[in-house]
Design a protein around this motif. Structure first.
Motif, PDB file in Angstrom:
ATOM      1  N   ALA A   1      13.116 -16.008  41.805  1.00  0.00           N
ATOM      2  CA  ALA A   1      12.722 -15.704  40.428  1.00  0.00           C
ATOM      3  C   ALA A   1      12.477 -14.211  40.247  1.00  0.00           C
ATOM      4  O   ALA A   1      12.967 -13.598  39.293  1.00  0.00           O
ATOM      5  CB  ALA A   1      11.478 -16.506  40.036  1.00  0.00           C
ATOM      6  N   GLY A   2      11.735 -13.612  41.163  1.00  0.00           N
ATOM      7  CA  GLY A   2      11.484 -12.179  41.095  1.00  0.00           C
ATOM      8  C   GLY A   2      12.745 -11.372  41.334  1.00  0.00           C
ATOM      9  O   GLY A   2      12.964 -10.330  40.705  1.00  0.00           O
ATOM     10  N   THR A   3      13.577 -11.867  42.237  1.00  0.00           N
ATOM     11  CA  THR A   3      14.838 -11.181  42.545  1.00  0.00           C
ATOM     12  C   THR A   3      15.746 -11.164  41.325  1.00  0.00           C
ATOM     13  O   THR A   3      16.315 -10.124  40.976  1.00  0.00           O
ATOM     14  CB  THR A   3      15.548 -11.880  43.719  1.00  0.00           C
ATOM     15  N   LEU A   4      15.884 -12.310  40.682  1.00  0.00           N
ATOM     16  CA  LEU A   4      16.728 -12.395  39.489  1.00  0.00           C
ATOM     17  C   LEU A   4      16.231 -11.461  38.393  1.00  0.00           C
ATOM     18  O   LEU A   4      17.021 -10.719  37.799  1.00  0.00           O
ATOM     19  CB  LEU A   4      16.783 -13.835  38.972  1.00  0.00           C
ATOM     20  N   SER A   5      14.943 -11.470  38.136  1.00  0.00           N
ATOM     21  CA  SER A   5      14.419 -10.616  37.072  1.00  0.00           C
ATOM     22  C   SER A   5      14.574  -9.136  37.434  1.00  0.00           C
ATOM     23  O   SER A   5      14.867  -8.308  36.567  1.00  0.00           O
ATOM     24  CB  SER A   5      12.968 -10.957  36.755  1.00  0.00           C
ATOM     25  N   LEU A   6      14.403  -8.778  38.710  1.00  0.00           N
ATOM     26  CA  LEU A   6      14.577  -7.384  39.129  1.00  0.00           C
ATOM     27  C   LEU A   6      16.024  -6.935  38.943  1.00  0.00           C
ATOM     28  O   LEU A   6      16.280  -5.860  38.404  1.00  0.00           O
ATOM     29  CB  LEU A   6      14.145  -7.214  40.588  1.00  0.00           C
ATOM     30  N   VAL A   7      16.971  -7.756  39.371  1.00  0.00           N
ATOM     31  CA  VAL A   7      18.390  -7.408  39.237  1.00  0.00           C
ATOM     32  C   VAL A   7      18.760  -7.263  37.762  1.00  0.00           C
ATOM     33  O   VAL A   7      19.427  -6.291  37.365  1.00  0.00           O
ATOM     34  CB  VAL A   7      19.285  -8.454  39.941  1.00  0.00           C
ATOM     35  N   LEU A   8      18.328  -8.201  36.937  1.00  0.00           N
ATOM     36  CA  LEU A   8      18.648  -8.116  35.507  1.00  0.00           C
ATOM     37  C   LEU A   8      18.028  -6.883  34.864  1.00  0.00           C
ATOM     38  O   LEU A   8      18.672  -6.205  34.063  1.00  0.00           O
ATOM     39  CB  LEU A   8      18.182  -9.384  34.786  1.00  0.00           C
ATOM     40  N   MET A   9      16.773  -6.573  35.223  1.00  0.00           N
ATOM     41  CA  MET A   9      16.097  -5.412  34.654  1.00  0.00           C
ATOM     42  C   MET A   9      16.818  -4.123  35.043  1.00  0.00           C
ATOM     43  O   MET A   9      17.056  -3.261  34.204  1.00  0.00           O
ATOM     44  CB  MET A   9      14.641  -5.369  35.120  1.00  0.00           C
ATOM     45  N   VAL A  10      17.173  -3.998  36.311  1.00  0.00           N
ATOM     46  CA  VAL A  10      17.841  -2.782  36.778  1.00  0.00           C
ATOM     47  C   VAL A  10      19.198  -2.616  36.095  1.00  0.00           C
ATOM     48  O   VAL A  10      19.545  -1.519  35.625  1.00  0.00           O
ATOM     49  CB  VAL A  10      17.979  -2.791  38.317  1.00  0.00           C
ATOM     50  N   GLU A  11      19.956  -3.683  36.000  1.00  0.00           N
ATOM     51  CA  GLU A  11      21.270  -3.592  35.368  1.00  0.00           C
ATOM     52  C   GLU A  11      21.152  -3.289  33.876  1.00  0.00           C
ATOM     53  O   GLU A  11      21.961  -2.538  33.329  1.00  0.00           O
ATOM     54  CB  GLU A  11      22.072  -4.879  35.609  1.00  0.00           C
ATOM     55  N   LEU A  12      20.162  -3.835  33.227  1.00  0.00           N
ATOM     56  CA  LEU A  12      19.936  -3.550  31.809  1.00  0.00           C
ATOM     57  C   LEU A  12      19.574  -2.080  31.602  1.00  0.00           C
ATOM     58  O   LEU A  12      20.109  -1.408  30.708  1.00  0.00           O
ATOM     59  CB  LEU A  12      18.829  -4.452  31.255  1.00  0.00           C
ATOM     60  N   LEU A  13      18.696  -1.559  32.433  1.00  0.00           N
ATOM     61  CA  LEU A  13      18.324  -0.143  32.313  1.00  0.00           C
ATOM     62  C   LEU A  13      19.519   0.767  32.609  1.00  0.00           C
ATOM     63  O   LEU A  13      19.690   1.796  31.952  1.00  0.00           O
ATOM     64  CB  LEU A  13      17.158   0.181  33.240  1.00  0.00           C
ATOM     65  N   LYS A  14      20.339   0.402  33.588  1.00  0.00           N
ATOM     66  CA  LYS A  14      21.530   1.209  33.874  1.00  0.00           C
ATOM     67  C   LYS A  14      22.494   1.213  32.688  1.00  0.00           C
ATOM     68  O   LYS A  14      23.129   2.225  32.405  1.00  0.00           O
ATOM     69  CB  LYS A  14      22.230   0.689  35.139  1.00  0.00           C
ATOM     70  N   GLU A  15      22.560   0.093  32.008  1.00  0.00           N
ATOM     71  CA  GLU A  15      23.452  -0.010  30.844  1.00  0.00           C
ATOM     72  C   GLU A  15      23.022   0.918  29.705  1.00  0.00           C
ATOM     73  O   GLU A  15      23.856   1.472  28.995  1.00  0.00           O
ATOM     74  CB  GLU A  15      23.486  -1.465  30.363  1.00  0.00           C
ATOM     75  N   TYR A  16      21.717   1.099  29.533  1.00  0.00           N
ATOM     76  CA  TYR A  16      21.186   1.905  28.428  1.00  0.00           C
ATOM     77  C   TYR A  16      20.697   3.283  28.862  1.00  0.00           C
ATOM     78  O   TYR A  16      20.035   3.969  28.098  1.00  0.00           O
ATOM     79  CB  TYR A  16      20.052   1.158  27.719  1.00  0.00           C
ATOM     80  N   ARG A  17      21.030   3.708  30.057  1.00  0.00           N
ATOM     81  CA  ARG A  17      20.491   4.966  30.572  1.00  0.00           C
ATOM     82  C   ARG A  17      20.919   6.177  29.755  1.00  0.00           C
ATOM     83  O   ARG A  17      20.162   7.124  29.605  1.00  0.00           O
ATOM     84  CB  ARG A  17      20.839   5.154  32.047  1.00  0.00           C
ATOM     85  N   TRP A  18      22.121   6.182  29.201  1.00  0.00           N
ATOM     86  CA  TRP A  18      22.555   7.348  28.417  1.00  0.00           C
ATOM     87  C   TRP A  18      21.707   7.479  27.164  1.00  0.00           C
ATOM     88  O   TRP A  18      21.343   8.578  26.772  1.00  0.00           O
ATOM     89  CB  TRP A  18      24.031   7.230  28.038  1.00  0.00           C
ATOM     90  N   TRP A  19      21.418   6.365  26.545  1.00  0.00           N
ATOM     91  CA  TRP A  19      20.578   6.395  25.346  1.00  0.00           C
ATOM     92  C   TRP A  19      19.157   6.825  25.714  1.00  0.00           C
ATOM     93  O   TRP A  19      18.567   7.664  25.036  1.00  0.00           O
ATOM     94  CB  TRP A  19      20.569   5.011  24.690  1.00  0.00           C
ATOM     95  N   ILE A  20      18.614   6.283  26.788  1.00  0.00           N
ATOM     96  CA  ILE A  20      17.243   6.601  27.205  1.00  0.00           C
ATOM     97  C   ILE A  20      17.123   8.057  27.641  1.00  0.00           C
ATOM     98  O   ILE A  20      16.119   8.711  27.364  1.00  0.00           O
ATOM     99  CB  ILE A  20      16.794   5.642  28.340  1.00  0.00           C
ATOM    100  N   SER A  21      18.144   8.581  28.302  1.00  0.00           N
ATOM    101  CA  SER A  21      18.059   9.947  28.847  1.00  0.00           C
ATOM    102  C   SER A  21      17.926  11.012  27.770  1.00  0.00           C
ATOM    103  O   SER A  21      17.403  12.095  28.030  1.00  0.00           O
ATOM    104  CB  SER A  21      19.277  10.253  29.719  1.00  0.00           C
ATOM    105  N   SER A  22      18.379  10.719  26.570  1.00  0.00           N
ATOM    106  CA  SER A  22      18.308  11.719  25.505  1.00  0.00           C
ATOM    107  C   SER A  22      17.047  11.576  24.648  1.00  0.00           C
ATOM    108  O   SER A  22      16.922  12.249  23.632  1.00  0.00           O
ATOM    109  CB  SER A  22      19.551  11.608  24.617  1.00  0.00           C
ATOM    110  N   ARG A  23      16.147  10.715  25.067  1.00  0.00           N
ATOM    111  CA  ARG A  23      14.915  10.489  24.318  1.00  0.00           C
ATOM    112  C   ARG A  23      13.717  11.041  25.087  1.00  0.00           C
ATOM    113  O   ARG A  23      13.797  11.292  26.288  1.00  0.00           O
ATOM    114  CB  ARG A  23      14.690   8.982  24.077  1.00  0.00           C
ATOM    115  N   PRO A  24      12.583  11.189  24.435  1.00  0.00           N
ATOM    116  CA  PRO A  24      11.361  11.632  25.138  1.00  0.00           C
ATOM    117  C   PRO A  24      10.917  10.583  26.164  1.00  0.00           C
ATOM    118  O   PRO A  24      11.290   9.411  26.089  1.00  0.00           O
ATOM    119  CB  PRO A  24      10.319  11.762  24.018  1.00  0.00           C
ATOM    120  N   PHE A  25      10.069  11.021  27.090  1.00  0.00           N
ATOM    121  CA  PHE A  25       9.626  10.136  28.167  1.00  0.00           C
ATOM    122  C   PHE A  25       8.932   8.889  27.640  1.00  0.00           C
ATOM    123  O   PHE A  25       9.056   7.815  28.234  1.00  0.00           O
ATOM    124  CB  PHE A  25       8.688  10.875  29.144  1.00  0.00           C
ATOM    125  N   ILE A  26       8.237   8.985  26.534  1.00  0.00           N
ATOM    126  CA  ILE A  26       7.522   7.823  26.001  1.00  0.00           C
ATOM    127  C   ILE A  26       8.496   6.694  25.674  1.00  0.00           C
ATOM    128  O   ILE A  26       8.174   5.514  25.846  1.00  0.00           O
ATOM    129  CB  ILE A  26       6.648   8.210  24.774  1.00  0.00           C
TER     130      ILE A  26
END
Length: 177
Positions: free
Chosen positions: A82-107
């Motif tokens: 359960a923890g493994t699945l949620s970790l993998v999904l979270m990491v892949e989701l963040l990688k998918e949106y990293r370009w959008w996140i990188s151009s925003r403030p840290f908050i």
């Protein structure tokens, strides 16, 4: 894969990430207090993986994230998978949106990681409920989520100041790495 300079540094970053991941797991698994009212440890592995997935996505392949998540589930007596699945999904989701996140403030990054952490905890709770396991109380999950959200910027500062791992100039321009 030819082991040229770029690939060698990629492999070294993956090894370093694995070591940091194991350190996070062992810190999480270490008993801080044995009392019933003790606070849970923040999800440090999630914080480490989120930070690296955003800044060094090639260093966070799915198999490495899966392996670290599985080790954590085994070492902390968490429900296996359960923890493994949620970790993998979270990491892949963040990688998918990293370009959008990188151009925003840290908050904004912090809020995105918080949302991913909360979503992962809710997925774990749902999986345990469906499988007729005893899910943790929602109050415990809220405390864990809050501590994880508080831990993320602290670990981010450590990675930035001690290890000099920050955004690359190409991350802000939308170029590939």
């Amino acid at each position: 894969m030819e082991l040229d300079r770029e690939n060698l540094f990629l492999v070294l970053r993956m090894v370093f990430l694995a070591l940091l991941g194991f350190l996070a797991i062992f810190i999480e698994a270490a008993p801080v207090s044995l009392s019933a009212t003790a606070l849970p440890s923040p999800d440090l592995l999630l914080c480490v993986m989120a930070y690296w997935a955003l800044r060094r996505p090639r260093s966070t392949p799915v198999l490495l994230v899966f392996g670290l998540g599985l080790c954590r589930d085994l070492l902390t007596d968490a429900p296996l998978g359960a923890g493994t699945l949620s970790l993998v999904l979270m990491v892949e989701l963040l990688k998918e949106y990293r370009w959008w996140i990188s151009s925003r403030p840290f908050i904004v990054e912090w809020l995105c990681v918080a949302a991913a952490a909360l979503g992962g905890l809710m997925l774990q709770w749902l999986l345990l409920t469906i499988t007729l396991g005893q899910p943790p109380y929602l109050g415990q999950l809220a405390t864990l989520a809050l501590l994880t959200v508080i831990a993320y910027p602290v670990l981010g500062l450590i990675f930035l100041w001690v290890f000099r791992i920050g955004w690359r100039p190409s991350d802000r321009k939308g170029q590939t790495i």
